[in-house]
Design an enzyme around this catalytic site. Structure first.
Site, PDB file in Angstrom:
ATOM      1  N   GLY A   1      33.558  46.605  36.797  1.00 29.80           N
ATOM      2  CA  GLY A   1      34.159  45.290  36.622  1.00 29.80           C
ATOM      3  C   GLY A   1      33.138  44.269  36.189  1.00 29.80           C
ATOM      4  O   GLY A   1      33.086  43.864  35.017  1.00 29.80           O
ATOM      5  N   SER A   2      32.284  43.867  37.125  1.00 25.21           N
ATOM      6  CA  SER A   2      31.324  42.807  36.805  1.00 25.21           C
ATOM      7  C   SER A   2      30.328  43.241  35.734  1.00 25.21           C
ATOM      8  O   SER A   2      29.913  42.425  34.904  1.00 25.21           O
ATOM      9  CB  SER A   2      30.597  42.351  38.075  1.00 25.21           C
ATOM     10  OG  SER A   2      30.128  43.450  38.816  1.00 25.21           O
TER      11      SER A   2
ATOM     12  N   ASP B   1      43.313  46.511  39.876  1.00 25.80           N
ATOM     13  CA  ASP B   1      43.153  46.496  41.327  1.00 25.80           C
ATOM     14  C   ASP B   1      44.268  45.696  41.979  1.00 25.80           C
ATOM     15  O   ASP B   1      44.340  44.481  41.826  1.00 25.80           O
ATOM     16  CB  ASP B   1      41.799  45.866  41.687  1.00 25.80           C
ATOM     17  CG  ASP B   1      40.642  46.768  41.317  1.00 25.80           C
ATOM     18  OD1 ASP B   1      40.616  47.914  41.782  1.00 25.80           O
ATOM     19  OD2 ASP B   1      39.761  46.317  40.548  1.00 25.80           O
TER      20      ASP B   1
ATOM     21  N   ASP C   1      34.050  53.810  42.087  1.00 26.75           N
ATOM     22  CA  ASP C   1      34.451  52.413  41.913  1.00 26.75           C
ATOM     23  C   ASP C   1      33.637  51.540  42.858  1.00 26.75           C
ATOM     24  O   ASP C   1      33.715  51.697  44.079  1.00 26.75           O
ATOM     25  CB  ASP C   1      35.953  52.299  42.230  1.00 26.75           C
ATOM     26  CG  ASP C   1      36.511  50.914  41.978  1.00 26.75           C
ATOM     27  OD1 ASP C   1      35.786  50.057  41.445  1.00 26.75           O
ATOM     28  OD2 ASP C   1      37.693  50.702  42.324  1.00 26.75           O
ATOM     29  N   GLY C   2      32.855  50.635  42.256  1.00 27.07           N
ATOM     30  CA  GLY C   2      32.096  49.677  43.053  1.00 27.07           C
ATOM     31  C   GLY C   2      30.609  49.740  42.761  1.00 27.07           C
ATOM     32  O   GLY C   2      29.969  50.755  43.005  1.00 27.07           O
ATOM     33  N   GLY C   3      30.086  48.675  42.186  1.00 27.36           N
ATOM     34  CA  GLY C   3      28.649  48.603  41.933  1.00 27.36           C
ATOM     35  C   GLY C   3      28.157  49.511  40.820  1.00 27.36           C
ATOM     36  O   GLY C   3      26.969  49.825  40.755  1.00 27.36           O
TER      37      GLY C   3
ATOM     38  N   HIS D   1      44.760  51.008  40.877  1.00 26.95           N
ATOM     39  CA  HIS D   1      44.099  51.276  42.160  1.00 26.95           C
ATOM     40  C   HIS D   1      44.785  50.427  43.220  1.00 26.95           C
ATOM     41  O   HIS D   1      44.606  49.216  43.264  1.00 26.95           O
ATOM     42  CB  HIS D   1      42.604  50.930  42.028  1.00 26.95           C
ATOM     43  CG  HIS D   1      41.835  51.061  43.293  1.00 26.95           C
ATOM     44  ND1 HIS D   1      40.561  50.543  43.437  1.00 26.95           N
ATOM     45  CD2 HIS D   1      42.123  51.671  44.485  1.00 26.95           C
ATOM     46  CE1 HIS D   1      40.117  50.813  44.659  1.00 26.95           C
ATOM     47  NE2 HIS D   1      41.042  51.487  45.312  1.00 26.95           N
TER      48      HIS D   1
ATOM     49  N   MET E   1      45.191  48.985  46.694  1.00 26.78           N
ATOM     50  CA  MET E   1      44.543  48.697  47.978  1.00 26.78           C
ATOM     51  C   MET E   1      45.574  47.945  48.810  1.00 26.78           C
ATOM     52  O   MET E   1      45.457  46.744  49.077  1.00 26.78           O
ATOM     53  CB  MET E   1      43.262  47.884  47.752  1.00 26.78           C
ATOM     54  CG  MET E   1      42.124  48.749  47.215  1.00 26.78           C
ATOM     55  SD  MET E   1      40.841  47.800  46.398  1.00 26.78           S
ATOM     56  CE  MET E   1      41.594  47.623  44.781  1.00 26.78           C
TER      57      MET E   1
ATOM     58  N   HIS F   1      41.428  49.502  34.435  1.00 32.18           N
ATOM     59  CA  HIS F   1      41.531  49.667  35.888  1.00 32.18           C
ATOM     60  C   HIS F   1      42.133  48.392  36.482  1.00 32.18           C
ATOM     61  O   HIS F   1      41.591  47.291  36.308  1.00 32.18           O
ATOM     62  CB  HIS F   1      40.135  49.937  36.456  1.00 32.18           C
ATOM     63  CG  HIS F   1      40.088  50.203  37.920  1.00 32.18           C
ATOM     64  ND1 HIS F   1      40.302  51.454  38.464  1.00 32.18           N
ATOM     65  CD2 HIS F   1      39.832  49.381  38.972  1.00 32.18           C
ATOM     66  CE1 HIS F   1      40.167  51.396  39.786  1.00 32.18           C
ATOM     67  NE2 HIS F   1      39.892  50.145  40.115  1.00 32.18           N
TER      68      HIS F   1
ATOM     69  N   MET G   1      35.179  55.308  46.822  1.00 32.18           N
ATOM     70  CA  MET G   1      34.782  53.892  46.819  1.00 32.18           C
ATOM     71  C   MET G   1      33.308  53.795  47.186  1.00 32.18           C
ATOM     72  O   MET G   1      32.879  54.335  48.213  1.00 32.18           O
ATOM     73  CB  MET G   1      35.610  53.082  47.826  1.00 32.18           C
ATOM     74  CG  MET G   1      37.037  52.789  47.413  1.00 32.18           C
ATOM     75  SD  MET G   1      37.214  51.924  45.832  1.00 32.18           S
ATOM     76  CE  MET G   1      36.308  50.393  46.131  1.00 32.18           C
TER      77      MET G   1
ATOM     78  N   SER H   1      37.318  47.227  35.133  1.00 36.92           N
ATOM     79  CA  SER H   1      38.225  46.625  36.116  1.00 36.92           C
ATOM     80  C   SER H   1      38.502  45.182  35.729  1.00 36.92           C
ATOM     81  O   SER H   1      37.573  44.366  35.609  1.00 36.92           O
ATOM     82  CB  SER H   1      37.589  46.665  37.504  1.00 36.92           C
ATOM     83  OG  SER H   1      38.290  45.785  38.359  1.00 36.92           O
TER      84      SER H   1
ATOM     85  N   MET I   1      45.805  44.379  45.377  1.00 38.47           N
ATOM     86  CA  MET I   1      45.406  44.111  46.774  1.00 38.47           C
ATOM     87  C   MET I   1      46.477  43.264  47.443  1.00 38.47           C
ATOM     88  O   MET I   1      47.028  42.351  46.827  1.00 38.47           O
ATOM     89  CB  MET I   1      44.072  43.355  46.797  1.00 38.47           C
ATOM     90  CG  MET I   1      42.952  44.059  46.053  1.00 38.47           C
ATOM     91  SD  MET I   1      41.401  43.167  46.270  1.00 38.47           S
ATOM     92  CE  MET I   1      40.364  44.043  45.085  1.00 38.47           C
TER      93      MET I   1
ATOM     94  N   GLY J   1      37.907  45.468  48.139  1.00 40.49           N
ATOM     95  CA  GLY J   1      38.344  44.083  48.334  1.00 40.49           C
ATOM     96  C   GLY J   1      37.789  43.104  47.324  1.00 40.49           C
ATOM     97  O   GLY J   1      38.470  42.166  46.944  1.00 40.49           O
ATOM     98  N   PHE J   2      36.571  43.343  46.873  1.00 41.36           N
ATOM     99  CA  PHE J   2      35.932  42.363  45.992  1.00 41.36           C
ATOM    100  C   PHE J   2      35.059  43.036  44.942  1.00 41.36           C
ATOM    101  O   PHE J   2      34.472  44.091  45.205  1.00 41.36           O
ATOM    102  CB  PHE J   2      35.055  41.402  46.823  1.00 41.36           C
ATOM    103  CG  PHE J   2      35.851  40.646  47.846  1.00 41.36           C
ATOM    104  CD1 PHE J   2      36.502  39.470  47.503  1.00 41.36           C
ATOM    105  CD2 PHE J   2      35.999  41.145  49.131  1.00 41.36           C
ATOM    106  CE1 PHE J   2      37.275  38.789  48.437  1.00 41.36           C
ATOM    107  CE2 PHE J   2      36.772  40.474  50.077  1.00 41.36           C
ATOM    108  CZ  PHE J   2      37.413  39.293  49.727  1.00 41.36           C
ATOM    109  N   GLY J   3      34.989  42.412  43.772  1.00 35.81           N
ATOM    110  CA  GLY J   3      34.069  42.862  42.733  1.00 35.81           C
ATOM    111  C   GLY J   3      32.675  42.300  42.990  1.00 35.81           C
ATOM    112  O   GLY J   3      32.480  41.457  43.869  1.00 35.81           O
ATOM    113  N   GLY J   4      31.726  42.796  42.217  1.00 35.05           N
ATOM    114  CA  GLY J   4      30.389  42.225  42.232  1.00 35.05           C
ATOM    115  C   GLY J   4      29.524  42.582  43.421  1.00 35.05           C
ATOM    116  O   GLY J   4      28.493  41.948  43.649  1.00 35.05           O
TER     117      GLY J   4
HETATM  118  O1  LIG Z   1      38.332  48.232  43.613  1.00 30.42           O
HETATM  119  C1  LIG Z   1      37.550  47.326  43.412  1.00 30.42           C
HETATM  120  C2  LIG Z   1      37.141  46.424  44.532  1.00 30.42           C
HETATM  121  O2  LIG Z   1      37.798  46.795  45.689  1.00 30.42           O
HETATM  122  C3  LIG Z   1      37.028  47.081  42.017  1.00 30.42           C
HETATM  123  O3  LIG Z   1      37.584  48.023  41.134  1.00 30.42           O
HETATM  124  C4  LIG Z   1      35.501  47.148  41.975  1.00 30.42           C
HETATM  125  O4  LIG Z   1      34.904  46.351  42.939  1.00 30.42           O
HETATM  126  C5  LIG Z   1      34.973  46.800  40.613  1.00 30.42           C
HETATM  127  O5  LIG Z   1      34.063  45.761  40.667  1.00 30.42           O
HETATM  128  P1  LIG Z   1      32.491  45.903  40.377  1.00 30.42           P
HETATM  129  O6  LIG Z   1      32.312  46.878  39.243  1.00 30.42           O
HETATM  130  O7  LIG Z   1      32.101  44.515  40.036  1.00 30.42           O
HETATM  131  O8  LIG Z   1      31.859  46.420  41.652  1.00 30.42           O
HETATM  132 FE   LIG Z   2      39.213  49.392  42.012  1.00 31.36          FE
END
Ligand SMILES: O=C(CO)[C@H](O)[C@H](O)COP(=O)(O)O
Ligand SMILES: [Fe+2]
Length: 219
Positions: free
Chosen positions: A195-196, A33, A173-175, A64, A66, A31, A135, A8, A35, A140-143
C-alpha cells in the site's frame, strides 16, 4: 510462477479513487481492505463501494475482509464482483465450508492469519484454499513496519505446500517494500500486497515494476 503485485488502495486517495485505480493498471490485482471497526479498530469501505470499484477497475479485485462474521458476509463480496475474497481464520466458524462456497461461485478463496495466529492447524487444509494470506503487520492500518518474526510462518507454509503439491498461493500483506520484499519472496511467498510503498512512490508504475523484479530475483 512470476511474483504478483497487488497494490492496496488503503493508501490511495479515496476521493480520487478512479484516478488512483488507473495509476496501478500494470499491477496484477487491486487489493481492497474491508474493515468493520470490530474485527480491527478501523473502518474503511463496504459492499456499495466494492461493487463500484469492480465496475470501474481494469484489474481483478483481491478483497481482504477484516470483518467479523465472515461466514455471513464473504459470499456477498463474491456477488459484488470480487475475483478473490480472503477472510480471516479468526473470524469464521467454518473455514472450509466458506471456501467451498466461494469457489462454487467461481472466485478464488483465501484464508488470512493475524501475525500471532499459528499456521500449523491450517497446514493440512491448505489445498481447500486458493490462497493463504500471512499478515506481516497487525491488521487495521497501512504504513506499519514489517514484523520479521512472521518469516518462519511463511517458510512452514511453503514447505507444506511443496510437500503436498497444492497450488495454493502465499500472499503477504503489511510492510512490503523494496527493503523487505526479497526476504519475503525467499521465504516462499508469491503474492505481495503493498500500500504505502506503491502509493507513496513518486512513480507508481515504476515502483510496481521494481517490487516485481526484486521478488522474482529473490525467489
Ligand atoms: O491489510 C492491510 C492492513 O490491515 C493493508 O493491506 C496493508 O497494511 C497494506 O499497507 P502497507 O503496505 O502500507 O503496510
Ligand atoms: Fe490487506
Amino acid at each position: 510462477m512470476p511474483a504478483l503485485i497487488n497494490p492496496s488502495i488503503l493508501s490511495a486517495d479515496f476521493v480520487n479513487l478512479e484516478r488512483d485505480l488507473r495509476a496501478i493498471a500494470t499491477a496484477d490485482f487491486v487489493h481492497v481492505d474491508v474493515m468493520d471497526n470490530h474485527f480491527v479498530p478501523n473502518l474503511t469501505l463496504g459492499l456499495p463501494v466494492v461493487t463500484r470499484i469492480a465496475e470501474v477497475s481494469t484489474l481483478p479485485l483481491d478483497v481482504h475482509l477484516m470483518i467479523e462474521d465472515a461466514d455471513r458476509w464473504a459470499p456477498e463480496y463474491a456477488a459484488a464482483g470480487a475475483a478473490s475474497v480472503t477472510f480471516h481464520a479468526e473470524a469464521t466458524q467454518a473455514p472450509v465450508r466458506l471456501a467451498r462456497e466461494l469457489r462454487s461461485r467461481g472466485i478464488r478463496a483465501g484464508i488470512a492469519l493475524r501475525p500471532a495466529s499459528p499456521v500449523e492447524p491450517l497446514l493440512d487444509l491448505l489445498p481447500e484454499f486458493d490462497m493463504l494470506l500471512v499478515m506481516t503487520v497487525e491488521p487495521g492500518f497501512g504504513g506499519q513496519s514489517f514484523i520479521e518474526g512472521t518469516l518462519p510462518k511463511i517458510r512452514r507454509a511453503r514447505a507444506a505446500l511443496d510437500e503436498s503439491g497444492a497450488a495454493t498461493w502465499i500472499q503477504v500483506d503489511g510492510g512490503v517494500s523494496r527493503d523487505t520484499i526479497g526476504r519475503i519472496a525467499q521465504a516462499g511467498a508469491n503474492v505481495f500486497v503493498a500500500g504505502s510503498a506503491v502509493y507513496g512512490a513518486p512513480d507508481v508504475a515504476a515502483e510496481i515494476a521494481a517490487l516485481r523484479d526484486l521478488a522474482d530475483a529473490a525467489a
